[in-house]
Motif scaffolding. Sequence first.
Motif, PDB file in Angstrom:
ATOM      1  N   LEU A  94       0.861  -1.165   0.000  1.00 24.88           N
ATOM      2  CA  LEU A  94       0.000   0.000   0.000  1.00 24.88           C
ATOM      3  C   LEU A  94       0.895   1.211   0.000  1.00 24.88           C
ATOM      4  CD1 LEU A  94      -2.753   1.424   0.348  1.00 24.88           C
ATOM      5  CD2 LEU A  94      -2.441   1.175   2.831  1.00 24.88           C
ATOM      6  N   CYS A  95       0.772   2.068  -1.015  1.00 22.46           N
ATOM      7  CA  CYS A  95       1.659   3.219  -1.147  1.00 22.46           C
ATOM      8  C   CYS A  95       0.857   4.511  -1.151  1.00 22.46           C
ATOM      9  CB  CYS A  95       2.474   3.144  -2.449  1.00 22.46           C
ATOM     10  SG  CYS A  95       3.528   1.675  -2.525  1.00 22.46           S
ATOM     11  N   THR A  96       1.469   5.534  -0.607  1.00 22.27           N
ATOM     12  CA  THR A  96       0.873   6.860  -0.662  1.00 22.27           C
ATOM     13  C   THR A  96       1.984   7.877  -0.793  1.00 22.27           C
ATOM     14  OG1 THR A  96      -0.589   8.417   0.453  1.00 22.27           O
ATOM     15  CG2 THR A  96       0.872   7.144   1.855  1.00 22.27           C
ATOM     16  N   THR A  97       1.726   8.970  -1.459  1.00 23.79           N
ATOM     17  CA  THR A  97       2.749   9.976  -1.702  1.00 23.79           C
ATOM     18  C   THR A  97       2.518  11.182  -0.812  1.00 23.79           C
ATOM     19  OG1 THR A  97       2.992   9.276  -3.983  1.00 23.79           O
ATOM     20  CG2 THR A  97       3.819  11.460  -3.424  1.00 23.79           C
ATOM     21  N   LEU A  98       3.583  11.549  -0.062  1.00 25.37           N
ATOM     22  CA  LEU A  98       3.542  12.730   0.775  1.00 25.37           C
ATOM     23  C   LEU A  98       4.427  13.789   0.160  1.00 25.37           C
ATOM     24  CD1 LEU A  98       3.817  10.995   4.256  1.00 25.37           C
ATOM     25  CD2 LEU A  98       1.755  11.607   2.999  1.00 25.37           C
ATOM     26  N   ALA A  99       4.565  14.909   0.851  1.00 20.85           N
ATOM     27  CA  ALA A  99       5.319  16.025   0.278  1.00 20.85           C
ATOM     28  C   ALA A  99       6.789  15.705   0.105  1.00 20.85           C
ATOM     29  CB  ALA A  99       5.164  17.266   1.176  1.00 20.85           C
ATOM     30  N   VAL A 100       7.358  14.952   1.042  1.00 18.66           N
ATOM     31  CA  VAL A 100       8.802  14.725   0.995  1.00 18.66           C
ATOM     32  C   VAL A 100       9.175  13.318   0.579  1.00 18.66           C
ATOM     33  CG1 VAL A 100       9.289  16.497   2.694  1.00 18.66           C
ATOM     34  CG2 VAL A 100       8.822  14.163   3.461  1.00 18.66           C
ATOM     35  N   ALA A 101       8.241  12.401   0.569  1.00 23.88           N
ATOM     36  CA  ALA A 101       8.616  11.019   0.255  1.00 23.88           C
ATOM     37  C   ALA A 101       7.383  10.212  -0.063  1.00 23.88           C
ATOM     38  CB  ALA A 101       9.353  10.390   1.444  1.00 23.88           C
TER      39      ALA A 101
ATOM     40  N   SER B 291      17.092  12.170  -7.830  1.00 24.41           N
ATOM     41  CA  SER B 291      16.541  10.851  -8.141  1.00 24.41           C
ATOM     42  C   SER B 291      15.953  10.227  -6.881  1.00 24.41           C
ATOM     43  CB  SER B 291      17.624   9.945  -8.716  1.00 24.41           C
ATOM     44  OG  SER B 291      18.637   9.709  -7.759  1.00 24.41           O
ATOM     45  N   PRO B 292      14.887   9.420  -7.013  1.00 22.58           N
ATOM     46  CA  PRO B 292      14.268   8.792  -5.846  1.00 22.58           C
ATOM     47  C   PRO B 292      15.134   7.662  -5.306  1.00 22.58           C
ATOM     48  CG  PRO B 292      13.198   8.060  -7.855  1.00 22.58           C
ATOM     49  CD  PRO B 292      14.172   9.108  -8.270  1.00 22.58           C
ATOM     50  N   GLN B 293      15.437   7.720  -4.031  1.00 23.61           N
ATOM     51  CA  GLN B 293      16.271   6.706  -3.392  1.00 23.61           C
ATOM     52  C   GLN B 293      15.485   6.026  -2.279  1.00 23.61           C
ATOM     53  OE1 GLN B 293      19.248   5.785  -4.622  1.00 23.61           O
ATOM     54  NE2 GLN B 293      18.775   7.283  -6.220  1.00 23.61           N
ATOM     55  N   ARG B 294      15.468   4.699  -2.305  1.00 29.77           N
ATOM     56  CA  ARG B 294      14.682   3.927  -1.336  1.00 29.77           C
ATOM     57  C   ARG B 294      15.408   3.813   0.004  1.00 29.77           C
ATOM     58  NH1 ARG B 294      14.069  -1.499  -4.482  1.00 29.77           N
ATOM     59  NH2 ARG B 294      12.572  -2.065  -2.836  1.00 29.77           N
ATOM     60  N   VAL B 295      14.633   3.932   1.059  1.00 37.08           N
ATOM     61  CA  VAL B 295      15.143   3.777   2.424  1.00 37.08           C
ATOM     62  C   VAL B 295      14.131   2.936   3.187  1.00 37.08           C
ATOM     63  CG1 VAL B 295      15.780   4.949   4.567  1.00 37.08           C
ATOM     64  CG2 VAL B 295      16.281   6.037   2.356  1.00 37.08           C
ATOM     65  N   ARG B 296      14.603   1.931   3.899  1.00 37.16           N
ATOM     66  CA  ARG B 296      13.730   1.143   4.754  1.00 37.16           C
ATOM     67  C   ARG B 296      14.096   1.385   6.210  1.00 37.16           C
ATOM     68  NH1 ARG B 296      13.212  -4.601   1.364  1.00 37.16           N
ATOM     69  NH2 ARG B 296      11.866  -3.748  -0.265  1.00 37.16           N
ATOM     70  N   TYR B 297      13.107   1.262   7.075  1.00 36.05           N
ATOM     71  CA  TYR B 297      13.369   1.512   8.488  1.00 36.05           C
ATOM     72  C   TYR B 297      12.453   0.667   9.354  1.00 36.05           C
ATOM     73  CZ  TYR B 297       9.168   4.468   8.700  1.00 36.05           C
ATOM     74  OH  TYR B 297       7.873   4.930   8.658  1.00 36.05           O
TER      75      TYR B 297
END
Length: 333
Positions: free
Chosen positions: A5-12, A45-51
């Motif tokens: 489930l994805c959603t787009t916010l202002a910064v990420a 460029s979009p860079q993926r980060v997991r946490y």
Amino acid sequence: MRFRLCTTLAVATICLTFADSTRADAPAPQQLLTEVVVPSTIDKSPQRVRYRLPEGAKSRAEQQDQPARPLLVMLHSWSHGIDQRFEDFESEAIERGWIFVFPEFRGANLRPEACGSKLAQQDILDAIDWAETTFRIDEKRIYLTGISGGGHMTMLMAGKYPERFTAASAWVGISNLATWHDRHAQGKYGEMCRACCGGAPGTSATIDAEYHARSPIHFLASAAKVKLPIDIAAGIHDGHDGSVPIRQSLDAFNQLAQQTPGAAVISEAEIAELSAKNGRLKSPRESDQEVDDTLGRAIYCRRYAGASRVTIFEGGHEGIATAALAFLEKHAK
């Protein structure tokens, strides 16, 4: 089966990954990571980060009075990217109440944008900046760790940006890309080095400059000068049964020792003794015979340079989470 489930916010862009447990043969539920996309501050460029968050932790937006928590940034290995998993390191961090962040810094080392490039370095810094903006991070306890290619990047980031970290722990890392290329010139790792740096060492001054700029050994002196504690470790069998000879770790430590008053470098004779198959020191020092319950392995060489250290232990091409985090936890600015 998994679904997202994805959603787009202002910064990420935030993507949550869920496990579908309806299958009869589904494995036991696994703690999953949350993923965000953080734009690079260099090329956008979009860079993926997991946490992963410890129990009770929330974002600043969800709860303003969150306590400040330590941050562990873990770096993926040479041939992998963000889909790699280090559950032992995750679990150790979460049990301590730390926030765990796992950035993808241009993925596997197959192209110039990866392998310690300025873009890859900035991806890691951007991930830290994102974490500090999103959560309340204890700025006195920002830790860095990685294994193999992650050890390479841990040492490089510690040398290039020592002021950003409280302590670092690098396991079986590559400190000198040129010498590592030469060892693997006919194999896949040599090919990957050439793909990232533009060719083999010695081909041109431009290519040699790329190997220099991406090799931690040329920058670790800066970390020693500001007394950043760095834990460097390698299994005695690596280089024989693994891809990274322990000399890469020993040479890295010597860069720290040379800049640390009172510290002694590991001699060429000692490096040769340890580098032999099943190598042992002929005249081990007292520190070489330490017992470390957090490591849980026999130690064949342990030397100190101020708050930094190197450990050659019974093992191979691996990292040990309990020892890494125990070292990091001892340090706060």
